[in-house]
Scaffold this motif. Structure first.
Motif, mmCIF file in Angstrom:
data_model
loop_
_atom_site.group_PDB
_atom_site.id
_atom_site.type_symbol
_atom_site.label_atom_id
_atom_site.label_comp_id
_atom_site.label_asym_id
_atom_site.label_seq_id
_atom_site.Cartn_x
_atom_site.Cartn_y
_atom_site.Cartn_z
ATOM 1 N N UNK A 84 0.808 -1.213 0.000
ATOM 2 C CA UNK A 84 0.000 0.000 0.000
ATOM 3 C C UNK A 84 0.841 1.263 0.000
ATOM 4 N N UNK A 85 0.206 2.391 0.368
ATOM 5 C CA UNK A 85 0.883 3.682 0.391
ATOM 6 C C UNK A 85 1.477 3.909 1.776
ATOM 7 N N UNK A 86 2.568 3.192 2.071
ATOM 8 C CA UNK A 86 3.111 3.208 3.432
ATOM 9 C C UNK A 86 4.346 4.100 3.525
ATOM 10 N N UNK A 87 4.388 4.909 4.575
ATOM 11 C CA UNK A 87 5.602 5.637 4.945
ATOM 12 C C UNK A 87 6.242 4.884 6.094
ATOM 13 N N UNK A 88 7.464 4.401 5.901
ATOM 14 C CA UNK A 88 8.183 3.684 6.958
ATOM 15 C C UNK A 88 9.121 4.654 7.657
ATOM 16 N N UNK A 89 8.978 4.764 8.956
ATOM 17 C CA UNK A 89 9.804 5.674 9.747
ATOM 18 C C UNK A 89 10.558 4.872 10.795
#
Length: 377
Positions: A84-89
């Motif tokens: 999906x549209x994931x931001x990994x921080x």
């Protein structure tokens, strides 16, 4: 200084008088010893180095704990397509900085408040936060698990390393465990205003709209091709082309004059010396290589971290060197940064250590001891 030079001159004269050597012959011997020392050091570096990185990951580090179910679940792998549209921080906790036990909650509160608010305003946006405990002696893992219990492991996961790897190694393993299209790593001290990630994302979306198709999979060692425009609509905020490599570097360079005014002379001298070494032996064009706030597209993270050799503090410089090798699009973006009391390693030793590491990086690449894999298998 003059007195020291005068005494050294007298000492050399005594050596010449006692040995019967001429000045030229003495200089020849000194030069030969220096050459021999350089040769021995070079041979030692060659024999103790592997051409390609060897990432050691223990079985326990392949899984994360779900505190609500008590089950251990497998981390994803950054070689897999994103979910999906994931931001990994990634928040990195260093074992030498146990004050982070106090710093982690405020940083997590700040970033989770921002991410939750953003998700409420954009139903297509999703995120994950990975807390990497790099073998710390405090209760960083326990603190991270409290957030996992509260938010769920779909949003907050804890990666506890069996033993300390160093900052570069911890960041690498965190990146390898990600599922996002954009991957950000940030220090756990919360020195950088998390909301500034919007600046980095805007820059990344602008840059990946310029990356030619030939560079998408990193199939060229140089990537030296003409810039092209993407198809219409690829720049939409929720249509991220993660296969296009781009690196955005958070920067404190705009604050340099202010920081110099607050630092001691010795720290300022060491800082300027390190910056000079970066330009001579590292990378050009990036003024602040060491800020712990960098954003990668998923493809850029794969190419950079799969080739990263350095596991300690100077890993940022090698990361950028690898990005230059692949001719990735890069931009330095000013961020809001506050110096956190206690968040520094011992100043003199850290600058000297990183300076030494820079020259080792330069030498190993120049001598062909270290190599870069141009493709992802």
């Amino acid at each position: 200084m003059f007195s020291f030079c005068h005494e050294m001159g007298q000492y050399v004269e005594k050596i010449l008088a006692s040995t019967g050597l001429s000045y030229n012959l003495l200089m020849f011997y000194v030069g030969a010893l220096l050459i021999l020392a350089v040769f021995c050091m070079s041979l030692a570096l060659y024999l103790t180095s592997s051409p390609f990185p060897r990432v050691v990951r223990y079985d326990n580090e392949l899984h994360f704990l779900d505190p609500n179910s008590g089950e251990f679940k497998a981390f994803p792998n950054y070689y897999d397509p994103p979910t999906g549209q994931v931001l990994s921080m990634h928040q990195i906790d260093n074992p030498c900085q146990n004050f982070h036990l106090l710093a982690v909650p405020p940083m997590l509160d700040e970033c989770l408040d921002y991410l939750e608010g953003r998700q409420k305003g954009d139903s297509k946006f999703s995120y994950e936060v990975i807390v990497v405990d790099d073998g710390s002696r405090d209760r960083t893992t326990d603190v991270g698990l409290k957030y996992s219990r509260k938010m769920g492991t779909n949003k907050v996961r804890v990666l506890t390393l069996v033993k300390n790897r160093g900052k570069g190694g911890a960041v690498t393993l965190g990146m390898m465990s990600s599922r996002g299209k954009f991957l950000l790593f940030a220090d756990a001290d919360g020195a950088t205003l998390f909301k500034d990630i919007e600046k980095l994302e805007a820059s990344a979306k602008k840059l990946i709209s310029l990356v030619p198709v030939e560079e998408e999979m990193g199939n060229s060692s140089t990537g030296a091709t003409e810039q092209k425009k993407n198809k219409e609509g690829e720049q939409a905020s929720n249509d991220i082309n993660w296969e296009r490599p781009a690196v955005i570097v958070g920067s404190r360079a705009h604050m340099e004059s202010e920081s110099i005014a607050k630092r001691s002379y010795i720290r300022t001298l060491l800082m300027l010396g390190f910056h000079l070494l970066v330009r001579l032996f590292g990378v050009k064009g990036i003024r602040d290589t060491q800020c712990g706030f960098k954003l990668f597209t998923r493809q850029a993270a794969r190419l950079c971290f799969s080739n990263l050799h350095v596991q300690k503090w100077a890993f940022d410089v090698e990361l950028l060197k690898i990005a230059y090798y692949f001719n990735m699009r890069m931009e330095e973006v000013a961020v809001t940064w506050t110096e956190i009391e206690g968040s520094k390693v011992i100043p003199v030793w850290s600058w000297v250590q990183m300076g030494k590491d820079l020259m080792v990086i330069w030498f190993r690449y120049k001598a062909g001891i270290w190599r870069i894999t141009p493709k992802i298998n």
